[in-house]
Design a protein around this motif. Structure first.
Motif, PDB file in Angstrom:
ATOM      1  N   ILE A 184      -4.069  53.042  -4.140  1.00 30.12           N
ATOM      2  CA  ILE A 184      -3.808  52.687  -5.529  1.00 30.12           C
ATOM      3  C   ILE A 184      -3.180  51.298  -5.494  1.00 30.12           C
ATOM      4  O   ILE A 184      -2.113  51.120  -4.906  1.00 30.12           O
ATOM      5  N   PRO A 185      -3.828  50.308  -6.066  1.00 29.50           N
ATOM      6  CA  PRO A 185      -3.305  48.937  -5.952  1.00 29.50           C
ATOM      7  C   PRO A 185      -1.929  48.774  -6.597  1.00 29.50           C
ATOM      8  O   PRO A 185      -1.559  49.490  -7.533  1.00 29.50           O
ATOM      9  N   ALA A 186      -1.187  47.817  -6.097  1.00 32.97           N
ATOM     10  CA  ALA A 186       0.100  47.470  -6.696  1.00 32.97           C
ATOM     11  C   ALA A 186      -0.113  47.014  -8.132  1.00 32.97           C
ATOM     12  O   ALA A 186      -1.093  46.323  -8.441  1.00 32.97           O
ATOM     13  N   GLY A 187       0.787  47.416  -9.010  1.00 32.01           N
ATOM     14  CA  GLY A 187       0.730  46.956 -10.386  1.00 32.01           C
ATOM     15  C   GLY A 187      -0.092  47.800 -11.327  1.00 32.01           C
ATOM     16  O   GLY A 187      -0.160  47.502 -12.531  1.00 32.01           O
ATOM     17  N   VAL A 188      -0.740  48.846 -10.836  1.00 31.25           N
ATOM     18  CA  VAL A 188      -1.492  49.728 -11.734  1.00 31.25           C
ATOM     19  C   VAL A 188      -0.537  50.371 -12.746  1.00 31.25           C
ATOM     20  O   VAL A 188      -0.862  50.524 -13.928  1.00 31.25           O
ATOM     21  N   TYR A 189       0.658  50.736 -12.259  1.00 35.74           N
ATOM     22  CA  TYR A 189       1.683  51.319 -13.122  1.00 35.74           C
ATOM     23  C   TYR A 189       2.903  50.405 -13.131  1.00 35.74           C
ATOM     24  O   TYR A 189       3.301  49.867 -12.085  1.00 35.74           O
ATOM     25  N   GLU A 190       3.507  50.229 -14.299  1.00 39.46           N
ATOM     26  CA  GLU A 190       4.672  49.370 -14.430  1.00 39.46           C
ATOM     27  C   GLU A 190       5.785  49.809 -13.477  1.00 39.46           C
ATOM     28  O   GLU A 190       6.126  50.994 -13.417  1.00 39.46           O
ATOM     29  N   GLY A 191       6.302  48.873 -12.743  1.00 36.18           N
ATOM     30  CA  GLY A 191       7.386  49.160 -11.820  1.00 36.18           C
ATOM     31  C   GLY A 191       6.945  49.616 -10.447  1.00 36.18           C
ATOM     32  O   GLY A 191       7.730  49.620  -9.503  1.00 36.18           O
ATOM     33  N   VAL A 192       5.692  50.023 -10.311  1.00 33.37           N
ATOM     34  CA  VAL A 192       5.161  50.422  -8.998  1.00 33.37           C
ATOM     35  C   VAL A 192       4.444  49.187  -8.441  1.00 33.37           C
ATOM     36  O   VAL A 192       3.215  49.061  -8.510  1.00 33.37           O
ATOM     37  N   ASP A 193       5.229  48.269  -7.913  1.00 34.27           N
ATOM     38  CA  ASP A 193       4.708  46.970  -7.500  1.00 34.27           C
ATOM     39  C   ASP A 193       4.368  46.924  -6.021  1.00 34.27           C
ATOM     40  O   ASP A 193       4.485  45.881  -5.371  1.00 34.27           O
ATOM     41  N   TYR A 194       3.936  48.053  -5.493  1.00 37.09           N
ATOM     42  CA  TYR A 194       3.544  48.157  -4.089  1.00 37.09           C
ATOM     43  C   TYR A 194       2.255  48.960  -3.976  1.00 37.09           C
ATOM     44  O   TYR A 194       1.961  49.805  -4.826  1.00 37.09           O
ATOM     45  N   GLU A 195       1.485  48.663  -2.949  1.00 39.42           N
ATOM     46  CA  GLU A 195       0.249  49.412  -2.707  1.00 39.42           C
ATOM     47  C   GLU A 195       0.590  50.816  -2.230  1.00 39.42           C
ATOM     48  O   GLU A 195       1.495  51.012  -1.428  1.00 39.42           O
ATOM     49  N   VAL A 196      -0.136  51.790  -2.760  1.00 37.87           N
ATOM     50  CA  VAL A 196       0.115  53.194  -2.422  1.00 37.87           C
ATOM     51  C   VAL A 196      -1.068  53.745  -1.629  1.00 37.87           C
ATOM     52  O   VAL A 196      -2.203  53.758  -2.112  1.00 37.87           O
ATOM     53  N   LYS A 197      -0.796  54.161  -0.398  1.00 35.86           N
ATOM     54  CA  LYS A 197      -1.826  54.825   0.409  1.00 35.86           C
ATOM     55  C   LYS A 197      -1.819  56.307   0.070  1.00 35.86           C
ATOM     56  O   LYS A 197      -0.758  56.953   0.113  1.00 35.86           O
ATOM     57  N   THR A 198      -2.991  56.843  -0.257  1.00 42.81           N
ATOM     58  CA  THR A 198      -3.056  58.235  -0.703  1.00 42.81           C
ATOM     59  C   THR A 198      -4.446  58.795  -0.473  1.00 42.81           C
ATOM     60  O   THR A 198      -5.416  58.033  -0.376  1.00 42.81           O
ATOM     61  N   PRO A 199      -4.594  60.113  -0.355  1.00 40.99           N
ATOM     62  CA  PRO A 199      -5.936  60.682  -0.225  1.00 40.99           C
ATOM     63  C   PRO A 199      -6.641  60.740  -1.577  1.00 40.99           C
ATOM     64  O   PRO A 199      -5.999  60.820  -2.629  1.00 40.99           O
ATOM     65  N   ALA A 200      -7.961  60.682  -1.542  1.00 44.27           N
ATOM     66  CA  ALA A 200      -8.764  60.742  -2.769  1.00 44.27           C
ATOM     67  C   ALA A 200      -9.983  61.624  -2.546  1.00 44.27           C
ATOM     68  O   ALA A 200     -10.487  61.746  -1.424  1.00 44.27           O
ATOM     69  N   VAL A 201     -10.453  62.238  -3.629  1.00 48.82           N
ATOM     70  CA  VAL A 201     -11.628  63.102  -3.595  1.00 48.82           C
ATOM     71  C   VAL A 201     -12.568  62.676  -4.710  1.00 48.82           C
ATOM     72  O   VAL A 201     -12.125  62.183  -5.750  1.00 48.82           O
ATOM     73  N   SER A 202     -13.857  62.835  -4.505  1.00 48.68           N
ATOM     74  CA  SER A 202     -14.830  62.434  -5.514  1.00 48.68           C
ATOM     75  C   SER A 202     -14.853  63.408  -6.687  1.00 48.68           C
ATOM     76  O   SER A 202     -14.746  64.620  -6.508  1.00 48.68           O
ATOM     77  N   ALA A 203     -14.991  62.839  -7.882  1.00 48.34           N
ATOM     78  CA  ALA A 203     -15.216  63.639  -9.087  1.00 48.34           C
ATOM     79  C   ALA A 203     -16.715  63.735  -9.320  1.00 48.34           C
ATOM     80  O   ALA A 203     -17.434  62.730  -9.221  1.00 48.34           O
ATOM     81  N   LEU A 204     -17.186  64.936  -9.623  1.00 41.80           N
ATOM     82  CA  LEU A 204     -18.607  65.181  -9.818  1.00 41.80           C
ATOM     83  C   LEU A 204     -18.891  65.644 -11.245  1.00 41.80           C
ATOM     84  O   LEU A 204     -18.020  66.213 -11.906  1.00 41.80           O
ATOM     85  N   LEU A 205     -20.111  65.426 -11.702  1.00 41.39           N
ATOM     86  CA  LEU A 205     -20.612  66.055 -12.923  1.00 41.39           C
ATOM     87  C   LEU A 205     -21.550  67.168 -12.486  1.00 41.39           C
ATOM     88  O   LEU A 205     -22.545  66.925 -11.793  1.00 41.39           O
ATOM     89  N   VAL A 206     -21.209  68.412 -12.845  1.00 38.91           N
ATOM     90  CA  VAL A 206     -21.990  69.571 -12.408  1.00 38.91           C
ATOM     91  C   VAL A 206     -22.555  70.311 -13.604  1.00 38.91           C
ATOM     92  O   VAL A 206     -22.003  70.278 -14.711  1.00 38.91           O
ATOM     93  N   VAL A 207     -23.682  70.983 -13.367  1.00 42.20           N
ATOM     94  CA  VAL A 207     -24.332  71.814 -14.379  1.00 42.20           C
ATOM     95  C   VAL A 207     -24.809  73.095 -13.695  1.00 42.20           C
ATOM     96  O   VAL A 207     -24.668  73.270 -12.491  1.00 42.20           O
ATOM     97  N   SER A 208     -25.407  73.963 -14.485  1.00 44.57           N
ATOM     98  CA  SER A 208     -25.954  75.215 -13.958  1.00 44.57           C
ATOM     99  C   SER A 208     -27.429  75.055 -13.610  1.00 44.57           C
ATOM    100  O   SER A 208     -28.174  74.342 -14.297  1.00 44.57           O
TER     101      SER A 208
END
Length: 336
Positions: free
Chosen positions: A247-271
């Motif tokens: 998560i890049p620095a500055g995305v949220y006010e006051g969080v002025d540092y890069e955040v390393k974090t895990p991420a997962v893909s969001a999908l669009l699913v149907v039947s």
């Protein structure tokens, strides 16, 4: 050849669908999303708008909606991934947004869903990465997830993919429901509790910026936990669908540092029960110029939803594409 050029051949193929739908009663198409304070809800609303074209609407080439003729798509706020996939499987929703790891586990009947396979789940598109936010009060920090033992922790709402994954992660650091005071809350509720001093931290996986966190950051302030490379590798080994992200620095006010974090893909699913031509038309509408404009001008994550990444990771996930989506991608030159 550009994607738009490849797409032109697909337009003629959907003409018969358009003509037939125009003479029919409205077709309602419900898309399960998530809480209003997260990312699924605004993105789902944009997709619903893009694929809709109600009876009587002005034609696309005359400035009207450019979706599937006769289709009225509606984004519904839900508790997210698990609920959406279950509702799609049971025919209670036509579509849903869901995390890739949860969708795979539910389709195959693995892990928490052992013996409860959801064989009707089908993918329309990979949408965007959802970054796991571990939100802490302003000025607070953690060494690792083990520090959350005996703390008041928001683990996201029941029925969410976030909760399923977070409980797996916490257990790997020796933290369970038995030794923490967990709260099953949606994103907005969690932010409110943290601001009021009722939580020591909370988790939420969503595409940044998340509206509830934007509000929290600009009022009470907050911190985001940045995982070490070693911890990210441990999480990836435990839950392969969660990959290292930032998560890049500055995305949220006051969080002025890069955040390393895990991420997962969001999908669009149907039947799998949905007709091939309907899902073909929906997929075509998802990737037309009109929907592109809506995505680019809506939530920040909309710009990351592109046809070029629509199939990323799908083949390895083990959950099939819907036949209508597969037909579209082949005709558009995006799938062999």
């Amino acid at each position: 050849m550009s994607f738009i050029s490849r797409l032109s051949g697909a337009v003629a193929a959907v003409a018969l669908l358009a003509g037939a739908a125009a003479a029919q009663s409205p077709t309602f198409f419900r898309i399960g999303t998530g809480s209003a304070g997260g990312t699924y809800f605004p993105i789902g609303g944009t997709i619903a708008n893009g694929i809709s074209s109600p009876p009587g609407a002005r034609p696309c080439d005359q400035g009207g909606q450019c979706g599937v003729p006769g289709l009225i798509a509606i984004a519904q706020s839900t508790t997210a991934s698990v609920f959406n996939n279950t509702a799609v499987q049971n025919g209670e929703l036509e579509a849903g947004m869901a995390a890739a790891d949860v969708t795979r586990a539910m389709y195959l009947g693995e892990g928490k869903f052992e013996g409860k396979a959801h064989p009707k789940l089908r993918i329309v598109a990979n949408l965007y990465p959802e970054d796991l936010h571990l939100v802490l009060p302003k000025g607070q920090s953690l060494g690792d997830l083990g520090d959350l033992a005996e703390k008041r922790v928001g683990i996201a709402q029941a029925g969410s993919g976030t909760q399923v994954a977070v409980l797996q992660m916490l257990e790997a650091w020796g933290v369970t429901r038995d030794n923490m005071d967990e709260a099953e809350l949606n994103n907005s509720q969690s932010a409110e509790r943290l601001a009021d001093g009722q939580l020591d931290g909370y988790f939420y996986a969503a595409g940044w910026p998340v509206s509830a966190m934007v509000q929290l950051a600009t009022t009470k302030g907050m911190e985001l936990h940045s995982f070490t490379d070693e911890d990210l590798a441990k999480i990836n080994e435990l839950i392969p669908a969660y990959i290292p992200s930032k998560i890049p620095a500055g995305v949220y006010e006051g969080v002025d540092y890069e955040v390393k974090t895990p991420a997962v893909s969001a999908l669009l699913v149907v039947s799998s029960d949905l007709p091939e031509e309907l899902v073909y038309g929906i997929t075509q509408a998802l990737w037309n110029d009109n929907t592109r404009k809506l995505l680019d001008n809506g939530h920040a994550k909309g710009k990351q939803i592109t046809p070029d990444t629509a199939l990323d990771g799908v083949a390895a996930l083990g959950v099939p594409l819907h036949a209508g989506a597969e037909k579209f991608y082949k005709e558009a030159g995006l799938l062999d």
